[in-house]
Design a protein around this motif. Structure first.
Motif, PDB file in Angstrom:
ATOM      1  N   GLY A 196       0.775  -1.304  -0.058  1.00  0.00           N
ATOM      2  CA  GLY A 196      -0.063   0.063   0.075  1.00  0.00           C
ATOM      3  C   GLY A 196       0.956   1.260   0.033  1.00  0.00           C
ATOM      4  N   GLN A 197       2.100   1.223  -0.039  1.00  0.00           N
ATOM      5  CA  GLN A 197       3.022   2.467  -0.295  1.00  0.00           C
ATOM      6  C   GLN A 197       2.942   3.309  -1.557  1.00  0.00           C
ATOM      7  OE1 GLN A 197       7.139   1.527  -0.148  1.00  0.00           O
ATOM      8  NE2 GLN A 197       7.859   3.632   0.065  1.00  0.00           N
ATOM      9  N   ALA A 198       2.690   4.559  -1.295  1.00  0.00           N
ATOM     10  CA  ALA A 198       2.466   5.333  -2.239  1.00  0.00           C
ATOM     11  C   ALA A 198       3.945   6.143  -2.616  1.00  0.00           C
ATOM     12  CB  ALA A 198       1.543   6.714  -2.051  1.00  0.00           C
ATOM     13  N   LEU A 219      -0.573   3.034 -12.545  1.00  0.00           N
ATOM     14  CA  LEU A 219      -1.297   3.731 -11.452  1.00  0.00           C
ATOM     15  C   LEU A 219      -2.499   2.623 -11.060  1.00  0.00           C
ATOM     16  CD1 LEU A 219      -1.000   7.179 -12.917  1.00  0.00           C
ATOM     17  CD2 LEU A 219       0.231   6.270 -11.237  1.00  0.00           C
ATOM     18  N   ALA A 220      -2.422   1.449 -11.486  1.00  0.00           N
ATOM     19  CA  ALA A 220      -3.530   0.804 -10.928  1.00  0.00           C
ATOM     20  C   ALA A 220      -4.216   1.149  -9.562  1.00  0.00           C
ATOM     21  CB  ALA A 220      -3.302  -0.889 -10.967  1.00  0.00           C
ATOM     22  N   HIS A 221      -3.466   1.107  -8.596  1.00  0.00           N
ATOM     23  CA  HIS A 221      -3.749   1.362  -7.226  1.00  0.00           C
ATOM     24  C   HIS A 221      -3.814   2.726  -6.852  1.00  0.00           C
ATOM     25  CE1 HIS A 221      -4.235  -3.026  -6.073  1.00  0.00           C
ATOM     26  NE2 HIS A 221      -3.422  -3.198  -6.979  1.00  0.00           N
ATOM     27  N   ALA A 222      -3.301   3.565  -7.599  1.00  0.00           N
ATOM     28  CA  ALA A 222      -3.062   5.226  -7.505  1.00  0.00           C
ATOM     29  C   ALA A 222      -4.334   6.178  -7.968  1.00  0.00           C
ATOM     30  CB  ALA A 222      -1.938   5.868  -7.934  1.00  0.00           C
ATOM     31  N   HIS A 349      -4.169  -8.384  23.285  1.00  0.00           N
ATOM     32  CA  HIS A 349      -2.730  -8.797  23.332  1.00  0.00           C
ATOM     33  C   HIS A 349      -2.207  -9.513  22.179  1.00  0.00           C
ATOM     34  CE1 HIS A 349      -3.453  -7.534  27.523  1.00  0.00           C
ATOM     35  NE2 HIS A 349      -4.107  -8.523  27.865  1.00  0.00           N
ATOM     36  N   CYS A 350      -2.625  -9.046  21.104  1.00  0.00           N
ATOM     37  CA  CYS A 350      -2.154  -9.702  19.696  1.00  0.00           C
ATOM     38  C   CYS A 350      -1.346  -8.535  18.991  1.00  0.00           C
ATOM     39  CB  CYS A 350      -3.209 -10.052  18.943  1.00  0.00           C
ATOM     40  SG  CYS A 350      -2.981 -10.926  17.462  1.00  0.00           S
ATOM     41  N   ASN A 351      -0.434  -9.038  18.229  1.00  0.00           N
ATOM     42  CA  ASN A 351       0.345  -8.290  17.341  1.00  0.00           C
ATOM     43  C   ASN A 351      -0.069  -8.019  15.930  1.00  0.00           C
ATOM     44  OD1 ASN A 351       2.702  -6.716  16.505  1.00  0.00           O
ATOM     45  ND2 ASN A 351       4.186  -8.368  16.663  1.00  0.00           N
ATOM     46  N   PHE A 352      -0.344  -6.865  15.712  1.00  0.00           N
ATOM     47  CA  PHE A 352      -0.781  -6.555  14.293  1.00  0.00           C
ATOM     48  C   PHE A 352       0.272  -5.747  13.546  1.00  0.00           C
ATOM     49  CE2 PHE A 352      -5.449  -6.816  15.873  1.00  0.00           C
ATOM     50  CZ  PHE A 352      -5.564  -8.271  15.595  1.00  0.00           C
ATOM     51  N   GLU A 353       1.064  -6.119  12.934  1.00  0.00           N
ATOM     52  CA  GLU A 353       2.069  -5.102  12.260  1.00  0.00           C
ATOM     53  C   GLU A 353       1.485  -4.626  11.189  1.00  0.00           C
ATOM     54  OE1 GLU A 353       6.682  -5.001  10.811  1.00  0.00           O
ATOM     55  OE2 GLU A 353       5.950  -7.012  11.265  1.00  0.00           O
ATOM     56  N   ILE A 354       1.355  -3.260  11.101  1.00  0.00           N
ATOM     57  CA  ILE A 354       0.931  -2.388   9.838  1.00  0.00           C
ATOM     58  C   ILE A 354       2.193  -2.315   9.020  1.00  0.00           C
ATOM     59  CG2 ILE A 354      -0.088  -0.522   9.062  1.00  0.00           C
ATOM     60  CD1 ILE A 354      -1.700  -0.204  11.568  1.00  0.00           C
ATOM     61  N   ILE A 355       2.380  -2.851   7.842  1.00  0.00           N
ATOM     62  CA  ILE A 355       3.436  -2.795   6.942  1.00  0.00           C
ATOM     63  C   ILE A 355       3.241  -1.765   6.080  1.00  0.00           C
ATOM     64  CG2 ILE A 355       3.961  -5.216   7.321  1.00  0.00           C
ATOM     65  CD1 ILE A 355       3.159  -5.488   4.494  1.00  0.00           C
ATOM     66  N   THR A 356       2.318  -0.735   5.959  1.00  0.00           N
ATOM     67  CA  THR A 356       2.121   0.308   5.253  1.00  0.00           C
ATOM     68  C   THR A 356       2.746   1.367   5.934  1.00  0.00           C
ATOM     69  OG1 THR A 356       0.166  -0.818   4.316  1.00  0.00           O
ATOM     70  CG2 THR A 356       0.277   1.579   3.911  1.00  0.00           C
ATOM     71  N   PRO A 357       3.621   2.162   5.231  1.00  0.00           N
ATOM     72  CA  PRO A 357       4.100   3.311   5.612  1.00  0.00           C
ATOM     73  C   PRO A 357       3.145   4.704   5.769  1.00  0.00           C
ATOM     74  CG  PRO A 357       4.971   3.054   3.444  1.00  0.00           C
ATOM     75  CD  PRO A 357       4.044   1.865   3.736  1.00  0.00           C
ATOM     76  N   SER A 365      -2.062  -2.568   4.819  1.00  0.00           N
ATOM     77  CA  SER A 365      -1.589  -3.919   4.728  1.00  0.00           C
ATOM     78  C   SER A 365      -1.237  -4.409   6.076  1.00  0.00           C
ATOM     79  CB  SER A 365      -0.552  -4.190   3.719  1.00  0.00           C
ATOM     80  OG  SER A 365      -0.935  -4.025   2.465  1.00  0.00           O
ATOM     81  N   VAL A 366      -1.894  -5.397   6.697  1.00  0.00           N
ATOM     82  CA  VAL A 366      -1.658  -5.829   8.124  1.00  0.00           C
ATOM     83  C   VAL A 366      -0.857  -7.012   8.335  1.00  0.00           C
ATOM     84  CG1 VAL A 366      -2.595  -5.825  10.396  1.00  0.00           C
ATOM     85  CG2 VAL A 366      -3.742  -4.452   8.589  1.00  0.00           C
ATOM     86  N   PHE A 367       0.155  -7.141   8.699  1.00  0.00           N
ATOM     87  CA  PHE A 367       0.725  -8.472   9.105  1.00  0.00           C
ATOM     88  C   PHE A 367       0.444  -9.236  10.280  1.00  0.00           C
ATOM     89  CE2 PHE A 367       4.961 -11.159   9.403  1.00  0.00           C
ATOM     90  CZ  PHE A 367       4.856 -11.602   8.032  1.00  0.00           C
TER      91      PHE A 367
END
Length: 422
Positions: A196-198, A219-222, A349-357, A365-367
Motif C-alpha cells: 500500500g505504499q505510495a 497507476l492501478a492502485h493510485a 494482546h495480539c501483534n498486528f504489524e501494519i507494514i504500510t508506511p 496492509s496488516v501482517f
C-alpha cells in the motif's frame, strides 16, 4: 476530533463526513441480510447505482437505432470515449488532451512501451520495483525478450532493505543514478499493491528524466486514490485500471496518459489503428495514418461503449465529489482504522504489524503475526469482505466513497470477537 473506540465516536465522525450521502449511491453485497463491511475497493470497487442507467441507455439506443446509434444516440458511440478526458484529467493531474480510455491495463502498458522503450546497445535497461504486481513483471520481461534482450541483463529491480517492508526513495534514486546512461525506462507502480505504499512519483520522475530515460507509471492502485500531477511531474506516460477505486466494473477499460510533448508526432513508434486516425478524416478510409493531435492517437479500435458506460457513471460521482474531498476523508478514515487496529491489538494482546508506511493511500496492509488464514475466513463469514495475501497479510482498503467510520468500529468488534473465541 480525538478518536475513541466507541460506536458513538464512529457515528459522530459519520455525521461530520461531507461524503456521507454517497454511501447510498452504491450497491452493497449482504451477509446475513446486512450490508457487508467492504474493504476490497483496491481489488474491485462497488457498483454505483447509476451504472445500470448508463448501460441501459446504450441498450435502448442499440435496440431502437441499431447502427445509427453511432451518430444519433444521445451520447453518440463514435466519440463516446471523448467524454472521459475532462472528467479524468483532474483525477490524474493532466490536461484533458493528455488522457484517453481504451483496452485494459496491461494491454495499454504494452502499447505504451512500443512508443517509450526502444533499446539501443548503450541505453537498454528498465528500472522497476522488486516483486511488482505479477502482470507488470510478465509484461516487462516479455517486452525485453521481444527486443532480443535477456531480462536478467536488461531489468534492474530496486529492492527493499533487509528487514523492511517498504521502499526507500533514496534507494530508488541511487539505483537510477547508478544505472545512469544505460537506463532507457523507469516503469514502476505508483502505489504498491502489496504494502500500500505510495511512492514519491514526482521525485522519481525527475530523477529518471535527469539521466535521459523515459518515465512511466502503472497507476492501478493510485488512480482515484492518491493525488496525482502527471503533467507537472513530467511523466512520459501512465496507465491505470478503472475497476478498483474508480468503480467501473470487473475487468473494465483502462485509462491512459501521454504527456503533450509526445503529441502530434507521426514518426513516434506506435501500434496504430483507425480510431487513432484524424477524427475529421476517419471515414474517408485513407491509406496513410494521420494521428489525432492528442492522446487519442494511441487509440486503435472503436470504443467498447457498453464497457465504458459504467466507468462514465462512476466518473460522474468523482466529478461531483472532487478528489480533494475524497483524499481528505481517505486520510481520516484510514487513520481511524489504524487507531481501531491498535486498540484491538492492545485489548486482546495480539501483534498486528501494519507494514504500510505513512506515505500511503486508502490501503493498510496488516501482517498478522501468529495468525493463519482462519482469521480471514472468519472475517468473511461475519460480513467483513477483505483480501488475503500470502504468507499472512490482510489488505484493508476503506474506500472513502462508500465506507463509513461505523464500518471501521464494527470491524474492530468482529476482530475482537474472533480473538475472544480463540
Amino acid at each position: 476530533m480525538h478518536f475513541q473506540n466507541t460506536l458513538d465516536c464512529a457515528q459522530q465522525l459519520d455525521q461530520q463526513d461531507p461524503l456521507k450521502e454517497y454511501r447510498d449511491k452504491f450497491h452493497f453485497p449482504k451477509v446475513g441480510g446486512k450490508d457487508v463491511i467492504y474493504f476490497t475497493g483496491n481489488s474491485l470497487g462497488l457498483q454505483p447505482k447509476n451504472a445500470k442507467k448508463y448501460v441501459d441507455e446504450i441498450m435502448t439506443d442499440w435496440a431502437g437505432l441499431a447502427v445509427e446509434g453511432h451518430f444519433q444516440a444521445e451520447k453518440p458511440w463514435w466519440d463516446y470515449h471523448e467524454r472521459f478526458s475532462e472528467k479524468l484529467a483532474p483525477i490524474v493531474g493532466a490536461k484533458p488532451s493528455e488522457v484517453t480510455v481504451m483496452n485494459t491495463l496491461t494491454v495499454n502498458l504494452h502499447l505504451l512501451m512500443v512508443s517509450f522503450y526502444s533499446p539501443t546497445s548503450k541505453r537498454f535497461k528498465i528500472i522497476m520495483e522488486e516483486k511488482a504486481f505479477p502482470s507488470d513483471q510478465y509484461m516487462i520481461a516479455s517486452q525485453v525478450r521481444f527486443h532480443g534482450l535477456e531480462p536478467d541483463e536488461a531489468i534492474v529491480e530496486v529492492k527493499k532493505r533487509n528487514g523492511e517492508h517498504h521502499f526507500r526513495t533514496e534507494d530508488i534514486l541511487q539505483k537510477i543514478n547508478e544505472v545512469g546512461e544505460e537506463c532507457a525506462l523507469v516503469l514502476m507502480g505508483g502505489v504498491n499493491y502489496y504494502n500500500g505504499q505510495a511512492l514519491d512519483m514526482e521525485t522519481i520522475t525527475k530523477a529518471g528524466k535527469e539521466v535521459g530515460a523515459f518515465v512511466g507509471w502503472d497507476l492501478a492502485h493510485a488512480a482515484g486514490n492518491v493525488e496525482l500531477n502527471l503533467h507537472d511531474w513530467g511523466a512520459d506516460f501512465a496507465a491505470w485500471c478503472s475497476y478498483k477505486y474508480m468503480n467501473a466494473g470487473p475487468g473494465n477499460a483502462s485509462g491512459c496518459f501521454v504527456h503533450e510533448r509526445h503529441h502530434g508526432q507521426k514518426d513516434i513508434p506506435r501500434f496504430e489503428g483507425w480510431w487513432g486516425h484524424n477524427k475529421g478524416r476517419r471515414f474517408l478510409m485513407e491509406p496513410e495514418f494521420q494521428p489525432e493531435p492528442n492522446a487519442n492517437a494511441w487509440q486503435i479500435s472503436n470504443a467498447p461503449v457498453l464497457a465504458l458506460a459504467p466507468y462514465l457513471a462512476s466518473l460522474e460521482l468523482f466529478e461531483e465529489a472532487g478528489m480533494a474531498v475524497l483524499i481528505e476523508k481517505r486520510n481520516r478514515i484510514v487513520a481511524y482504522l489504524e487507531f481501531i487496529l491498535q486498540e484491538i491489538a492492545r485489548e486482546v494482546h495480539c501483534n498486528f504489524e501494519i507494514i504500510t508506511p505513512q506515505e500511503r493511500g486508502t490501503q493498510l496492509s496488516v501482517f498478522l503475526h501468529g495468525q493463519g488464514k482462519e482469521l480471514f475466513h472468519y472475517l468473511m463469514r461475519n460480513g467483513v469482505v477483505t483480501d488475503w495475501r500470502e504468507p499472512n497479510v490482510i489488505r484493508l482498503a476503506p474506500a472513502p466513497f462508500y465506507c463509513s467510520y461505523e464500518d471501521m468500529w464494527k470491524f474492530g468488534q468482529v476482530l475482537k470477537d474472533y480473538f475472544k473465541k480463540e
